[in-house]
Motif scaffolding. Structure first.
Motif, PDB file in Angstrom:
ATOM      1  N   GLY A 122       0.734  -1.120  -0.013  1.00  0.00           N
ATOM      2  CA  GLY A 122       0.242   0.061  -0.059  1.00  0.00           C
ATOM      3  C   GLY A 122       0.690   1.467   0.015  1.00  0.00           C
ATOM      4  O   GLY A 122       2.026   1.123   0.522  1.00  0.00           O
ATOM      5  N   LEU A 123       0.631   2.377  -0.684  1.00  0.00           N
ATOM      6  CA  LEU A 123       1.114   3.426  -0.743  1.00  0.00           C
ATOM      7  C   LEU A 123       0.511   4.579  -0.094  1.00  0.00           C
ATOM      8  O   LEU A 123      -0.601   4.780  -0.013  1.00  0.00           O
ATOM      9  CB  LEU A 123       1.471   3.750  -2.201  1.00  0.00           C
ATOM     10  CG  LEU A 123       2.058   2.929  -3.097  1.00  0.00           C
ATOM     11  CD1 LEU A 123       2.305   3.621  -4.482  1.00  0.00           C
ATOM     12  CD2 LEU A 123       3.462   2.514  -2.615  1.00  0.00           C
ATOM     13  N   GLU A 124       1.313   5.662   0.457  1.00  0.00           N
ATOM     14  CA  GLU A 124       0.864   6.860   1.116  1.00  0.00           C
ATOM     15  C   GLU A 124       1.803   7.854   0.243  1.00  0.00           C
ATOM     16  O   GLU A 124       3.112   7.896   0.099  1.00  0.00           O
ATOM     17  CB  GLU A 124       1.415   6.913   2.632  1.00  0.00           C
ATOM     18  CG  GLU A 124       0.613   6.068   3.339  1.00  0.00           C
ATOM     19  CD  GLU A 124       1.105   5.736   4.960  1.00  0.00           C
ATOM     20  OE1 GLU A 124       0.561   6.288   5.504  1.00  0.00           O
ATOM     21  OE2 GLU A 124       1.997   4.987   4.748  1.00  0.00           O
ATOM     22  N   SER A 184      11.094   2.924  15.698  1.00  0.00           N
ATOM     23  CA  SER A 184       9.832   2.159  15.516  1.00  0.00           C
ATOM     24  C   SER A 184       8.726   3.113  15.163  1.00  0.00           C
ATOM     25  O   SER A 184       8.380   4.273  15.596  1.00  0.00           O
ATOM     26  CB  SER A 184       9.375   1.472  16.764  1.00  0.00           C
ATOM     27  OG  SER A 184       9.044   2.316  17.735  1.00  0.00           O
ATOM     28  N   LYS A 185       7.573   2.358  14.452  1.00  0.00           N
ATOM     29  CA  LYS A 185       6.497   3.094  14.021  1.00  0.00           C
ATOM     30  C   LYS A 185       5.550   3.745  15.139  1.00  0.00           C
ATOM     31  O   LYS A 185       4.980   3.037  16.146  1.00  0.00           O
ATOM     32  CB  LYS A 185       5.838   2.145  13.148  1.00  0.00           C
ATOM     33  CG  LYS A 185       4.426   2.675  12.682  1.00  0.00           C
ATOM     34  CD  LYS A 185       4.574   3.164  11.179  1.00  0.00           C
ATOM     35  CE  LYS A 185       3.423   3.977  10.561  1.00  0.00           C
ATOM     36  NZ  LYS A 185       3.290   5.372  10.922  1.00  0.00           N
ATOM     37  N   GLU A 186       5.515   5.037  15.117  1.00  0.00           N
ATOM     38  CA  GLU A 186       4.437   5.715  16.331  1.00  0.00           C
ATOM     39  C   GLU A 186       2.964   5.539  15.564  1.00  0.00           C
ATOM     40  O   GLU A 186       3.027   5.571  14.480  1.00  0.00           O
ATOM     41  CB  GLU A 186       4.689   7.300  16.357  1.00  0.00           C
ATOM     42  CG  GLU A 186       4.921   8.144  15.348  1.00  0.00           C
ATOM     43  CD  GLU A 186       5.791   8.031  14.350  1.00  0.00           C
ATOM     44  OE1 GLU A 186       5.710   7.254  13.495  1.00  0.00           O
ATOM     45  OE2 GLU A 186       6.843   9.079  14.339  1.00  0.00           O
ATOM     46  N   ASN A 207       4.495   0.736   2.032  1.00  0.00           N
ATOM     47  CA  ASN A 207       4.063  -0.358   2.879  1.00  0.00           C
ATOM     48  C   ASN A 207       3.986  -1.608   2.355  1.00  0.00           C
ATOM     49  O   ASN A 207       3.364  -1.868   1.252  1.00  0.00           O
ATOM     50  CB  ASN A 207       2.680  -0.127   3.714  1.00  0.00           C
ATOM     51  CG  ASN A 207       2.751   1.309   4.329  1.00  0.00           C
ATOM     52  OD1 ASN A 207       3.151   1.413   5.244  1.00  0.00           O
ATOM     53  ND2 ASN A 207       2.346   2.257   3.481  1.00  0.00           N
ATOM     54  N   VAL A 208       5.011  -2.756   2.895  1.00  0.00           N
ATOM     55  CA  VAL A 208       4.963  -4.036   2.097  1.00  0.00           C
ATOM     56  C   VAL A 208       4.872  -5.011   3.307  1.00  0.00           C
ATOM     57  O   VAL A 208       5.806  -5.059   4.240  1.00  0.00           O
ATOM     58  CB  VAL A 208       6.143  -4.119   1.199  1.00  0.00           C
ATOM     59  CG1 VAL A 208       7.573  -3.817   1.982  1.00  0.00           C
ATOM     60  CG2 VAL A 208       6.020  -5.467   0.651  1.00  0.00           C
ATOM     61  N   SER A 209       4.130  -6.154   2.854  1.00  0.00           N
ATOM     62  CA  SER A 209       4.274  -7.120   4.084  1.00  0.00           C
ATOM     63  C   SER A 209       4.025  -8.508   3.135  1.00  0.00           C
ATOM     64  O   SER A 209       3.793  -8.208   1.798  1.00  0.00           O
ATOM     65  CB  SER A 209       3.076  -7.311   5.026  1.00  0.00           C
ATOM     66  OG  SER A 209       1.834  -7.378   4.325  1.00  0.00           O
TER      67      SER A 209
HETATM   68  P1  ADP Z   1      -0.488   2.550   9.589  1.00  0.00           P
HETATM   69  O1  ADP Z   1      -0.651   1.581  11.095  1.00  0.00           O
HETATM   70  O2  ADP Z   1       0.807   2.751   9.318  1.00  0.00           O
HETATM   71  O3  ADP Z   1      -1.044   3.908   9.849  1.00  0.00           O
HETATM   72  P2  ADP Z   1      -2.684   2.166   7.810  1.00  0.00           P
HETATM   73  O4  ADP Z   1      -3.717   1.125   8.165  1.00  0.00           O
HETATM   74  O5  ADP Z   1      -3.226   3.617   8.073  1.00  0.00           O
HETATM   75  O6  ADP Z   1      -1.607   1.907   8.810  1.00  0.00           O
HETATM   76  O7  ADP Z   1      -2.181   1.947   6.385  1.00  0.00           O
HETATM   77  C1  ADP Z   1      -0.913   2.701   5.862  1.00  0.00           C
HETATM   78  C2  ADP Z   1      -0.558   2.431   4.602  1.00  0.00           C
HETATM   79  O8  ADP Z   1       0.008   0.968   4.663  1.00  0.00           O
HETATM   80  C3  ADP Z   1      -1.564   1.953   3.471  1.00  0.00           C
HETATM   81  O9  ADP Z   1      -1.225   2.412   2.266  1.00  0.00           O
HETATM   82  C4  ADP Z   1      -2.233   0.652   3.643  1.00  0.00           C
HETATM   83  O10 ADP Z   1      -2.598   0.254   2.624  1.00  0.00           O
HETATM   84  C5  ADP Z   1      -0.727  -0.047   3.943  1.00  0.00           C
HETATM   85  N1  ADP Z   1      -0.999  -1.202   4.721  1.00  0.00           N
HETATM   86  C6  ADP Z   1      -1.840  -1.478   5.878  1.00  0.00           C
HETATM   87  N2  ADP Z   1      -1.623  -2.779   6.106  1.00  0.00           N
HETATM   88  C7  ADP Z   1      -0.790  -3.220   5.323  1.00  0.00           C
HETATM   89  C8  ADP Z   1      -0.097  -4.521   5.346  1.00  0.00           C
HETATM   90  N3  ADP Z   1      -0.258  -5.432   6.212  1.00  0.00           N
HETATM   91  N4  ADP Z   1       0.649  -4.986   4.488  1.00  0.00           N
HETATM   92  C9  ADP Z   1       1.090  -3.751   3.428  1.00  0.00           C
HETATM   93  N5  ADP Z   1       0.412  -2.727   3.386  1.00  0.00           N
HETATM   94  C10 ADP Z   1      -0.362  -2.408   4.441  1.00  0.00           C
END
Ligand code: ADP
Ligand code: ZN
Ligand code: MG
Length: 511
Positions: free
Chosen positions: A9-11, A273-275, A200-202
């Protein structure tokens, strides 16, 4: 062998091309000024000042939301996102939290060589905010901050985790850039930082029969702030490889983390680490009233231009272009306009042809397709080549679409061939004259007078007795040489097929 599917997913942040900043009257986007000149009490975050939202930025944001098929909020508001960093003097960024201007949209992309050929990428939301200032490091180890960029209007676009490969993200980002340009809301130049991207990648494990293993997504890595398409693609490829290894060691990521792309090392590196949202202590911006967007959304719907995807399909259908050519043409709005004007002249010409009068649609369409092939060939390879040799661009050439259409007619009616055509096109680029005049001035007209051509052929044959004898003795490839000599004599004006036939006949008679 388990199969791992990438979930991405992208921001994306895009700077909006407004004259002034998001909440004050300072000039935005000026890059040729001294640091800290386009600043005021508001964008420097002095206490007691009153931010006023930039209406143009709101309109641009709504336009972008509409182009991404989003629902535009009837009511929206700004919030304060708190964090401490030298590039943010107020210690909070004015952003939007729970009531973004746009949400719930999508963008369809085509992936020509991909595993899936097309994909619909969900747009979670799009919101407005202000850019932070720019920090830079001096040689003697100091960190300085330039506040010129601070307060520049941004739209942040968040996608659903709908991408399945790095390649898909690249295609999406390129399409997004093109849409921003079509809308005129941003130049969206990644190298200049107009468009920046967090990825974002998993991974998700599949069973051998292809079904998904486990219903939910796994903890992700967020790769921050990349400013080139290549970096995004490379960083994702690297990260997918890294995570695959962790999975194979049965040690998959257990929490979400943040990493940065190190281009020199071509690796990602762990960052703080991610806030989460709670750490930002979002709360409503008390100095800015809620935005009422119903009227603006109605106005912007009327201003929404034809978008690149629709234009490609229309140009393909209307002019008989190949989709790949239509795509290349539509990637540059100026080139697309030039092409459309050229075709409108060409179609008027076809319409005026007595031999096509009353002809069935199919015949007319066939002729149009022939012209389309000539236009793409001459525009996308020959003219593009000549322009790049001269380091000029479709925006600055002296050739008008009318003259280019006339040129295509001369080619289509065989008054010019490839060789003489290239000469005429060169002259057109030099002085902007119309092709018919150039052709007459330089006597480049196709030599279709058989008598005149016969003289040249005779001359060539008697000047090359050795080659003629070798040809007669069986070296048939020498025909090409002789055709070349006729072309040279006529400076390319001879019609190649006619020349070939005439040579064959004369060589036979010589025997
Ligand atoms: P955060 O916890 O970082 O705020 P969000 O749910 O707001 O996460 O999503 C932020 C970005 O990450 C979005 O672009 C979303 O599509 C992507 N994203 C969310 N979960 C995952 C995941 N498990 N794997 C890959 N991308 C993800
Ligand atoms: Zn200011
Ligand atoms: Mg989030």
């Amino acid at each position: 062998m388990p199969i791992y599917e990438s979930i991405i997913g992208l921001e994306i942040h895009i700077q909006l091309k407004t004259k002034t900043k998001m909440f004050c009257g300072c000039s935005a986007h000026e890059t040729n000024v001294q640091p800290n000149t386009n600043v005021c009490a508001i964008c420097l975050g002095q206490p007691g000042v009153l931010p006023v939202p930039n209406e143009q930025a709101i309109r641009f944001g709504v336009l972008m939301g509409l182009a991404l098929n989003c629902t535009i909020a009837e009511r929206s508001k700004f919030d304060r996102k708190n964090y401490f960093y030298p590039d943010l003097p107020k210690a909070y960024q004015i952003s939007q939290f729970d009531m973004p201007i746009a949400s719930n949209g999508f963008l369809d992309i085509e992936i020509p060589n991909g595993e899936r050929k097309q994909a619909r990428i969900g747009i979670t939301r799009a919101h407005l905010e202000e850019d932070a200032a720019k920090s830079f490091h001096t040689e003697n180890g100091k960190t300085c901050v330039d506040f010129n960029r601070g307060g520049t209007p941004l739209i942040e676009i968040v996608t659903e985790p709908d991408f399945r490969s790095p390649q898909e993200t690249k295609i999406f980002l390129q399409e997004l850039r093109l849409i921003a340009r079509y809308l005129g809301v941003s130049d969206a130049d990644m190298e200049k930082g107009h468009l920046r991207c967090d990825a974002n990648v998993s991974l998700r494990k599949h069973n051998e029969d292809g079904t998904v293993f486990g219903a939910t997504f796994n903890p992700k890595t967020e790769i921050k702030n990349m400013n080139s398409f290549r970096h995004v693609e490379r960083a994702l490829e690297y990260e997918i490889e890294r995570q695959t290894q962790l999975w194979e060691e049965e040690n998959p990521p257990k929490t979400s983390t943040t990493r940065g792309w190190n281009d020199a090392k071509q690796t990602t590196e762990e960052q703080r680490s991610k806030e989460d949202a709670a750490d930002y202590r979002y709360f409503p911006e008390p100095d800015i009233p809620a935005l009422e967007l119903v009227d603006i959304a109605e106005e912007m719907k009327k201003e929404l231009p034809e978008l690149p995807a629709a234009r490609r399909i229309r140009m393909q259908q209307e002019y008989g272009l190949k989709l790949s050519d239509a795509r290349q043409i539509c990637d540059d709005p100026t080139l697309a306009n030039f092409t459309e004007q050229t075709f409108s002249e060409l179609i008027a010409w076809l319409d005026s042809l007595p031999e096509l009068e009353g002809s069935e649609g199919e015949v007319f369409e066939k002729e149009k397709e022939k012209l389309a092939r000539l236009v793409s060939g001459w525009l996308l390879s020959k003219l593009a080549g000549l322009m790049s040799e001269r380091s000029i661009d479709i925006r600055t050439i002296k050739i008008t679409p009318e003259n280019f259409a006339e040129f295509i007619v001369l080619i289509a009616t065989k008054k010019l061939n490839n060789a003489t055509g290239l000469k005429v096109l060169n002259s057109m680029l030099d002085d902007g004259n119309d092709p018919t005049h150039i052709m007459e001035d330089q006597q480049l007209g196709q030599m279709d007078d058989a008598g005149e051509l016969a003289e040249v052929v005779d001359r060539v044959l008697s000047a090359h007795p050795v080659e003629v004898a070798r040809y007669q003795a069986g070296e048939e490839q020498l025909l090409t040489f002789l055709i070349g000599m006729v072309m040279k004599e006529t400076e390319g004006a001879a019609e190649p097929a006619l020349t070939r036939n005439m040579l064959l006949v004369k060589l036979k008679n010589l025997k």
